[in-house]
Scaffold this motif. Sequence first.
Motif, mmCIF file in Angstrom:
data_model
loop_
_atom_site.group_PDB
_atom_site.id
_atom_site.type_symbol
_atom_site.label_atom_id
_atom_site.label_comp_id
_atom_site.label_asym_id
_atom_site.label_seq_id
_atom_site.Cartn_x
_atom_site.Cartn_y
_atom_site.Cartn_z
ATOM 1 N N SER A 141 0.859 -1.189 0.000
ATOM 2 C CA SER A 141 0.000 0.000 0.000
ATOM 3 C C SER A 141 0.888 1.229 0.000
ATOM 4 N N GLY A 142 0.290 2.345 -0.297
ATOM 5 C CA GLY A 142 1.046 3.585 -0.386
ATOM 6 C C GLY A 142 1.206 3.986 -1.836
ATOM 7 N N THR A 143 2.184 4.825 -2.117
ATOM 8 C CA THR A 143 2.420 5.301 -3.474
ATOM 9 C C THR A 143 3.131 4.234 -4.289
ATOM 10 N N ILE A 144 2.571 3.911 -5.451
ATOM 11 C CA ILE A 144 3.178 2.975 -6.394
ATOM 12 C C ILE A 144 3.215 3.679 -7.747
ATOM 13 N N TYR A 145 4.410 3.850 -8.290
ATOM 14 C CA TYR A 145 4.554 4.478 -9.595
ATOM 15 C C TYR A 145 4.399 3.411 -10.673
ATOM 16 N N THR A 146 3.757 3.765 -11.779
ATOM 17 C CA THR A 146 3.572 2.830 -12.879
ATOM 18 C C THR A 146 4.131 3.426 -14.161
ATOM 19 N N GLY A 147 4.519 2.559 -15.082
ATOM 20 C CA GLY A 147 5.016 3.032 -16.363
ATOM 21 C C GLY A 147 5.001 1.928 -17.397
ATOM 22 N N ARG A 148 4.869 2.325 -18.639
ATOM 23 C CA ARG A 148 4.915 1.370 -19.744
ATOM 24 C C ARG A 148 6.319 1.337 -20.331
ATOM 25 N N ASP A 149 6.494 0.591 -21.429
ATOM 26 C CA ASP A 149 7.820 0.370 -22.023
ATOM 27 C C ASP A 149 8.641 1.640 -22.188
ATOM 28 N N ALA A 150 8.058 2.685 -22.732
ATOM 29 C CA ALA A 150 8.807 3.908 -23.016
ATOM 30 C C ALA A 150 9.195 4.663 -21.748
ATOM 31 N N ALA A 151 8.456 4.494 -20.673
ATOM 32 C CA ALA A 151 8.722 5.249 -19.449
ATOM 33 C C ALA A 151 9.968 4.760 -18.721
ATOM 34 N N LEU A 152 10.223 3.462 -18.725
ATOM 35 C CA LEU A 152 11.341 2.937 -17.954
ATOM 36 C C LEU A 152 12.700 3.420 -18.460
ATOM 37 N N PRO A 153 12.984 3.398 -19.773
ATOM 38 C CA PRO A 153 14.270 3.962 -20.220
ATOM 39 C C PRO A 153 14.399 5.450 -19.911
ATOM 40 N N GLN A 154 13.295 6.185 -19.969
ATOM 41 C CA GLN A 154 13.344 7.611 -19.630
ATOM 42 C C GLN A 154 13.675 7.795 -18.153
ATOM 43 N N LEU A 155 13.116 6.946 -17.305
ATOM 44 C CA LEU A 155 13.415 7.018 -15.881
ATOM 45 C C LEU A 155 14.888 6.711 -15.630
ATOM 46 N N VAL A 156 15.423 5.712 -16.328
ATOM 47 C CA VAL A 156 16.839 5.373 -16.173
ATOM 48 C C VAL A 156 17.712 6.563 -16.549
ATOM 49 N N LYS A 157 17.373 7.264 -17.633
ATOM 50 C CA LYS A 157 18.140 8.452 -18.036
ATOM 51 C C LYS A 157 18.109 9.517 -16.943
ATOM 52 N N LEU A 158 16.937 9.711 -16.328
ATOM 53 C CA LEU A 158 16.824 10.691 -15.239
ATOM 54 C C LEU A 158 17.660 10.273 -14.040
ATOM 55 N N ILE A 159 17.667 8.975 -13.742
ATOM 56 C CA ILE A 159 18.461 8.464 -12.614
ATOM 57 C C ILE A 159 19.937 8.741 -12.865
ATOM 58 N N LYS A 160 20.402 8.427 -14.078
ATOM 59 C CA LYS A 160 21.820 8.622 -14.413
ATOM 60 C C LYS A 160 22.225 10.081 -14.330
ATOM 61 N N LYS A 161 21.297 11.003 -14.637
ATOM 62 C CA LYS A 161 21.600 12.444 -14.585
ATOM 63 C C LYS A 161 21.240 13.039 -13.221
ATOM 64 N N ASP A 162 20.777 12.197 -12.293
ATOM 65 C CA ASP A 162 20.348 12.645 -10.961
ATOM 66 C C ASP A 162 19.289 13.739 -11.069
ATOM 67 N N GLU A 163 18.310 13.522 -11.967
ATOM 68 C CA GLU A 163 17.260 14.504 -12.196
ATOM 69 C C GLU A 163 15.853 13.935 -11.992
ATOM 70 N N VAL A 164 15.725 12.883 -11.199
ATOM 71 C CA VAL A 164 14.407 12.313 -10.944
ATOM 72 C C VAL A 164 13.597 13.326 -10.129
ATOM 73 N N PRO A 165 12.390 13.682 -10.590
ATOM 74 C CA PRO A 165 11.623 14.742 -9.936
ATOM 75 C C PRO A 165 10.882 14.309 -8.666
ATOM 76 N N PHE A 166 11.186 13.114 -8.160
ATOM 77 C CA PHE A 166 10.567 12.651 -6.917
ATOM 78 C C PHE A 166 11.556 11.750 -6.198
ATOM 79 N N ASP A 167 11.347 11.535 -4.915
ATOM 80 C CA ASP A 167 12.233 10.687 -4.122
ATOM 81 C C ASP A 167 11.880 9.227 -4.389
ATOM 82 N N MET A 168 12.830 8.472 -4.937
ATOM 83 C CA MET A 168 12.580 7.074 -5.268
ATOM 84 C C MET A 168 12.950 6.118 -4.140
ATOM 85 N N ASN A 169 13.579 6.592 -3.094
ATOM 86 C CA ASN A 169 13.990 5.704 -2.001
ATOM 87 C C ASN A 169 12.786 4.997 -1.398
#
Length: 83
Positions: free
Chosen positions: A25-53
């Motif tokens: 329970s709680g916040t669960i982020y969802t994404g389709r095929d195109a979203a996951l590579p974009q998220l990885v790019k944000l992680i590598k650039k340290d630009e994720v707009p939310f706390d993923m911990n």
Amino acid sequence: MKKLTTPISDSDLEDINVGDQITISGTIYTGRDAALPQLVKLIKKDEVPFDMNGMVIMHTAFSDAGIAPTTSNKEEIEFTIPF
């Protein structure tokens, strides 16, 4: 049934084993095929707009029945997901 609430800590996972049934329970982020590579790019650039911990990410698919989980091992995205 083991109950987890996001954000999930390492200690929350100590008693989880393969095959255990869990609820999340709680916040669960969802994404389709195109979203996951974009998220990885944000992680590598340290630009994720939310706390993923401690967050949960569910790879989803869309159908007439609604949104449901699907596999994340499609070749076009598998290599972009960090271990």
